[in-house]
Design an enzyme around this catalytic site. Sequence first.
Site, PDB file in Angstrom:
ATOM      1  N   ARG A   1       0.953  -1.116   0.104  1.00  0.00           N
ATOM      2  CA  ARG A   1      -0.021   0.045  -0.008  1.00  0.00           C
ATOM      3  C   ARG A   1       0.875   1.272   0.087  1.00  0.00           C
ATOM      4  O   ARG A   1       0.416   2.330   0.799  1.00  0.00           O
ATOM      5  CB  ARG A   1      -0.782   0.063   1.136  1.00  0.00           C
ATOM      6  CG  ARG A   1      -2.056  -1.113   1.405  1.00  0.00           C
ATOM      7  CD  ARG A   1      -3.066  -0.888   0.261  1.00  0.00           C
ATOM      8  NE  ARG A   1      -3.854  -2.042   0.679  1.00  0.00           N
ATOM      9  CZ  ARG A   1      -3.560  -3.307   0.152  1.00  0.00           C
ATOM     10  NH1 ARG A   1      -2.584  -3.498  -0.768  1.00  0.00           N
ATOM     11  NH2 ARG A   1      -4.618  -4.367   0.414  1.00  0.00           N
TER      12      ARG A   1
ATOM     13  N   SER B   1     -11.431   0.953   2.963  1.00  0.00           N
ATOM     14  CA  SER B   1     -10.789   0.769   4.537  1.00  0.00           C
ATOM     15  C   SER B   1     -10.068   2.008   4.962  1.00  0.00           C
ATOM     16  O   SER B   1      -9.281   2.655   4.240  1.00  0.00           O
ATOM     17  CB  SER B   1      -9.521  -0.474   4.179  1.00  0.00           C
ATOM     18  OG  SER B   1     -10.319  -1.490   3.715  1.00  0.00           O
TER      19      SER B   1
ATOM     20  N   GLU C   1      -4.910   4.244   6.049  1.00  0.00           N
ATOM     21  CA  GLU C   1      -4.647   4.219   4.567  1.00  0.00           C
ATOM     22  C   GLU C   1      -5.262   5.548   3.779  1.00  0.00           C
ATOM     23  O   GLU C   1      -4.633   6.047   2.966  1.00  0.00           O
ATOM     24  CB  GLU C   1      -5.518   2.861   4.234  1.00  0.00           C
ATOM     25  CG  GLU C   1      -5.333   2.627   2.793  1.00  0.00           C
ATOM     26  CD  GLU C   1      -6.098   1.338   2.406  1.00  0.00           C
ATOM     27  OE1 GLU C   1      -5.620   0.204   3.123  1.00  0.00           O
ATOM     28  OE2 GLU C   1      -6.772   1.254   1.587  1.00  0.00           O
TER      29      GLU C   1
HETATM   30  P1  NAP Z   1      -9.496  -9.808   4.111  1.00  0.00           P
HETATM   31  O1  NAP Z   1      -9.603 -10.726   2.770  1.00  0.00           O
HETATM   32  O2  NAP Z   1     -10.379 -10.055   5.101  1.00  0.00           O
HETATM   33  O3  NAP Z   1      -7.986  -9.904   4.454  1.00  0.00           O
HETATM   34  C1  NAP Z   1      -7.691  -9.280   5.455  1.00  0.00           C
HETATM   35  C2  NAP Z   1      -6.142  -9.004   5.827  1.00  0.00           C
HETATM   36  O4  NAP Z   1      -5.407 -10.430   5.852  1.00  0.00           O
HETATM   37  C3  NAP Z   1      -5.518  -8.474   4.662  1.00  0.00           C
HETATM   38  O5  NAP Z   1      -4.527  -7.808   5.137  1.00  0.00           O
HETATM   39  C4  NAP Z   1      -5.061  -9.442   3.764  1.00  0.00           C
HETATM   40  O6  NAP Z   1      -4.019  -9.048   3.121  1.00  0.00           O
HETATM   41  C5  NAP Z   1      -4.654 -10.534   4.633  1.00  0.00           C
HETATM   42  N1  NAP Z   1      -4.867 -11.818   4.130  1.00  0.00           N
HETATM   43  C6  NAP Z   1      -6.112 -12.695   3.981  1.00  0.00           C
HETATM   44  N2  NAP Z   1      -6.003 -13.675   3.552  1.00  0.00           N
HETATM   45  C7  NAP Z   1      -4.745 -13.824   3.241  1.00  0.00           C
HETATM   46  C8  NAP Z   1      -3.795 -14.763   2.392  1.00  0.00           C
HETATM   47  N3  NAP Z   1      -4.437 -16.073   1.872  1.00  0.00           N
HETATM   48  N4  NAP Z   1      -2.391 -14.538   2.208  1.00  0.00           N
HETATM   49  C9  NAP Z   1      -2.080 -13.417   2.679  1.00  0.00           C
HETATM   50  N5  NAP Z   1      -2.564 -12.300   3.349  1.00  0.00           N
HETATM   51  C10 NAP Z   1      -3.864 -12.566   3.604  1.00  0.00           C
HETATM   52  O7  NAP Z   1      -9.690  -8.490   3.699  1.00  0.00           O
HETATM   53  P2  NAP Z   1     -10.843  -7.447   3.449  1.00  0.00           P
HETATM   54  O8  NAP Z   1     -10.611  -6.222   4.383  1.00  0.00           O
HETATM   55  O9  NAP Z   1     -12.273  -8.110   3.345  1.00  0.00           O
HETATM   56  O10 NAP Z   1     -10.681  -7.031   1.963  1.00  0.00           O
HETATM   57  C11 NAP Z   1     -10.701  -7.615   0.927  1.00  0.00           C
HETATM   58  C12 NAP Z   1      -9.360  -7.297   0.085  1.00  0.00           C
HETATM   59  O11 NAP Z   1      -9.440  -6.187  -0.599  1.00  0.00           O
HETATM   60  C13 NAP Z   1      -8.141  -7.515   0.880  1.00  0.00           C
HETATM   61  O12 NAP Z   1      -7.208  -8.210  -0.158  1.00  0.00           O
HETATM   62  C14 NAP Z   1      -7.793  -6.025   1.167  1.00  0.00           C
HETATM   63  O13 NAP Z   1      -6.363  -5.875   1.395  1.00  0.00           O
HETATM   64  C15 NAP Z   1      -8.225  -5.494  -0.167  1.00  0.00           C
HETATM   65  N6  NAP Z   1      -8.312  -4.170  -0.059  1.00  0.00           N
HETATM   66  C16 NAP Z   1      -7.654  -3.173  -0.656  1.00  0.00           C
HETATM   67  C17 NAP Z   1      -7.813  -2.128  -0.649  1.00  0.00           C
HETATM   68  C18 NAP Z   1      -6.706  -1.015  -1.240  1.00  0.00           C
HETATM   69  O14 NAP Z   1      -5.987  -1.433  -2.072  1.00  0.00           O
HETATM   70  N7  NAP Z   1      -6.606   0.313  -0.840  1.00  0.00           N
HETATM   71  C19 NAP Z   1      -8.781  -1.493   0.172  1.00  0.00           C
HETATM   72  C20 NAP Z   1      -9.717  -2.125   0.709  1.00  0.00           C
HETATM   73  C21 NAP Z   1      -9.492  -3.343   0.834  1.00  0.00           C
HETATM   74  P3  NAP Z   1      -3.700  -8.295   1.748  1.00  0.00           P
HETATM   75  O15 NAP Z   1      -4.361  -6.824   2.265  1.00  0.00           O
HETATM   76  O16 NAP Z   1      -2.581  -8.163   1.332  1.00  0.00           O
HETATM   77  O17 NAP Z   1      -4.932  -8.660   0.884  1.00  0.00           O
END
Ligand code: NAP
Length: 336
Positions: free
Chosen positions: A164, A235, A331
């Site tokens: 990020r 987020s 973020e």
């Molecule tokens: P989530 O899928 O519940 O994941 C929560 C956290 O756990 C994140 O930090 C995710 O890493 C990590 N994680 C989950 N499974 C993983 C795996 N198999 N290997 C490595 N790390 C893992 O997250 P959520 O809040 O519902 O969001 C869904 C996705 O959208 C996530 O990937 C989140 O990062 C992304 N998102 C991105 C942004 C942005 O780019 N600004 C904003 C909102 C949500 P990661 O963060 O590396 O995925």
Amino acid sequence: MEARENVPLSDHTTLRIGGPAALLITIERPEELPKAYELARKRELPVYPLGAGSNILASDGPIKRAMLHITATNVTYVDDGDVVRVTADAGKDWDELVSETTSRGLWGLENLAGIPGTVGAAPVQNIGAYGREVMDVIARVEAYDPAHDSFITYANEECGFTYRDSRFKREPGQVITRVTFTLSRTPRPNLSYADVARRLAEGAVLDTPMAIAREMRDIRAQKFPDLSVHGTAGSFFKNPTISSDAFAALHEKYPELSGFETEKGIKIPIAWIMDHVLFLRGHTIGPVRMFERHALVVVADPGATAHDVEVLANDVAKRIYDATKINVEREVQSLQ
Ligand code: NAP
């Protein structure tokens, strides 16, 4: 080029918050950037590039800035063997680009479907979702450097991408004008994340980039608020990366907490703590609350102010610190 005075940023941010910006300069082509900067310099206003406003918390009072909006949306495709180089202008809507590339059967952007924002903003915070970061598919980033009045092309390794984060976020001042992606005709699915794996186990057929992108949008729609209904910036906090010792201590206390190894330590889903330890879903102060379906997301009711968001965000950060000793980073970018 068009320049408007005293433009309320509440009309240009997805949180629907923000006082009047001194100037909003809209340009259609990157070639107009020198002129736009000249105007801002004459007015002694620092320039701030504005994409879709989906990651900004703008302050309530007058904002002494020249906001810069690039509306260029051109996309070109160049075949190069098994890969296709896709170059998109900064103003292109991110999810429209994902729709276009996935409908052509190109692999690379499918996991990043449904993320609000523009192409120009994507490299700044190295957007990522479901196991794919945009840095994985970026070939180069073109930017305008006002300090030297020059256009520069950065190769992927020169962009300083981390989780990020990028050089464009750490050293603001340049404006991204175009991004080139290397997409593939060869299948490269990444369906490892729990939300996606669950859909697969339920029988979803995820064999094309388009099918995966559709599923990603559907998964996100279950968890993230609809921007057309709610004031939100997605987020609000970053998932923190902590040392293995700190993780071991937390894990002992909360055995269900997962952790994911990265180069810099263990990344933890802070939403799990907010949800299961602090019960912050729906936590409300005044007109602002943590979303009922995702504790990491701030939702602002109509009329909410940046001050209201600050009060809630600080309260939540303190609760997280008290429970875990982790200082969560935001973020969302503050703009004053
Ligand atoms: P989530 O899928 O519940 O994941 C929560 C956290 O756990 C994140 O930090 C995710 O890493 C990590 N994680 C989950 N499974 C993983 C795996 N198999 N290997 C490595 N790390 C893992 O997250 P959520 O809040 O519902 O969001 C869904 C996705 O959208 C996530 O990937 C989140 O990062 C992304 N998102 C991105 C942004 C942005 O780019 N600004 C904003 C909102 C949500 P990661 O963060 O590396 O995925």
